[in-house]
Scaffold this active site. Sequence first.
Site, PDB file in Angstrom:
ATOM      1  N   HIS A   1      22.662  19.182  12.396  1.00 39.90           N
ATOM      2  CA  HIS A   1      23.130  18.805  10.923  1.00 39.90           C
ATOM      3  C   HIS A   1      23.380  19.702   9.842  1.00 39.90           C
ATOM      4  O   HIS A   1      24.512  20.263   9.327  1.00 39.90           O
ATOM      5  CB  HIS A   1      22.409  17.523  10.288  1.00 39.90           C
ATOM      6  CG  HIS A   1      22.047  16.297  11.266  1.00 39.90           C
ATOM      7  ND1 HIS A   1      22.944  15.490  11.541  1.00 39.90           N
ATOM      8  CD2 HIS A   1      20.847  15.763  11.884  1.00 39.90           C
ATOM      9  CE1 HIS A   1      22.445  14.575  12.331  1.00 39.90           C
ATOM     10  NE2 HIS A   1      21.183  14.697  12.615  1.00 39.90           N
TER      11      HIS A   1
HETATM   12  O1  RIB Z   1      20.490  12.874   8.732  1.00 40.84           O
HETATM   13  C1  RIB Z   1      20.347  14.033   8.798  1.00 40.84           C
HETATM   14  C2  RIB Z   1      19.878  14.775   7.357  1.00 40.84           C
HETATM   15  O2  RIB Z   1      18.650  14.280   7.119  1.00 40.84           O
HETATM   16  C3  RIB Z   1      19.357  16.377   7.802  1.00 40.84           C
HETATM   17  O3  RIB Z   1      19.569  17.096   6.504  1.00 40.84           O
HETATM   18  C4  RIB Z   1      17.772  16.107   8.126  1.00 40.84           C
HETATM   19  O4  RIB Z   1      17.215  17.558   7.777  1.00 40.84           O
HETATM   20  C5  RIB Z   1      17.765  15.208   7.159  1.00 40.84           C
HETATM   21  O5  RIB Z   1      17.169  15.978   5.955  1.00 40.84           O
END
Ligand code: RIB
Length: 311
Positions: free
Chosen positions: A244
């Site tokens: 992500h």
């Molecule tokens: O949904 C994924 C996000 O939420 C990423 O930034 C992960 O690190 C959490 O913070």
Amino acid sequence: MSRSPRRIIIDTDPGQDDAIAILVAVASREVEVDAITTVAGNVPQPLVTDNALSLLALAGRQDIRVYRGCERPLLRPLYTAEYVHGPSGVDGADLPDPTVGVHSTHAVDLIVDTCLASDDGMVTLCPLGPLTNIAMAIAKEPAIVPKIAEILWMGGAFDEPGNTTEVAEFNAYVDPHAAHVVFTSGVPLTIFPLDVTHKALMFPRHVEALADHATPVADAAAGMIRFYEKYDIDKYEIEGAPMHDPCVIAYCIDPTLFSGTPHHVLVDTTHEETIGNTYIDDSAGEANATVITDVDAERFFDLVVQRIGSL
Ligand code: RIB
Ligand code: CA
């Protein structure tokens, strides 16, 4: 002639994927990390701050200062994700103890002060967690808005289902009110939602290529990914870990890796069963964000593995 590096502030809740993003950033000459600010999210404060300090010690970049930020969302109680990241937030690696401590300035004040000291359109904010610090900075000092070139945020889900509720992605779910402040601030905003980050799946071959570098940083990164991937592989019955947060940093390094479309985006802040749901309604106003939906995954992972391998 190479362009001057893009100066960024990373706002983060490490988090293994945040950790990979931070490592890629400090390994890349295309970006200059002016500061790291931390926000409660994946795990509470002070763990997110301790993790950021340890990651910079691992990377040999304790010249980059860490600023502790908000302890909880604007209105909702803090919701954390140890079920994904483990109790430390960066399970899977034994990170070194930092020798440089957190800066005494609060993260919100660092963001405000940096913006006010800059010319218009010169500060890039890269929030990788809930938007609490960013929203607080905008609320505290609206004069920072013209100073911000762009906010590049990992968060939200549009056509993709949520990863925290059926409709809400974690960062938007934890602090939907902060997301609303940012979405309505007028700051140029580019969003990296699950719609694109679920296409940036780090498969075993990528992790092996990373581990093959056999350096302390690569070993730690591979260990964190091998821990972190378990949740998504079990939940989605896939074989890869979604990277992500590294999508945001990779975009700073090479925007051609990604593509998206301008839209008018909103977030649900009122209905308990759909709170944190981010959605597009182009009839509701002018575009307020570019929503990134596609990534060249192989080029993305070549970048991630090469940059971390260089540390
Ligand atoms: O949904 C994924 C996000 O939420 C990423 O930034 C992960 O690190 C959490 O913070
Ligand atoms: Ca994060």
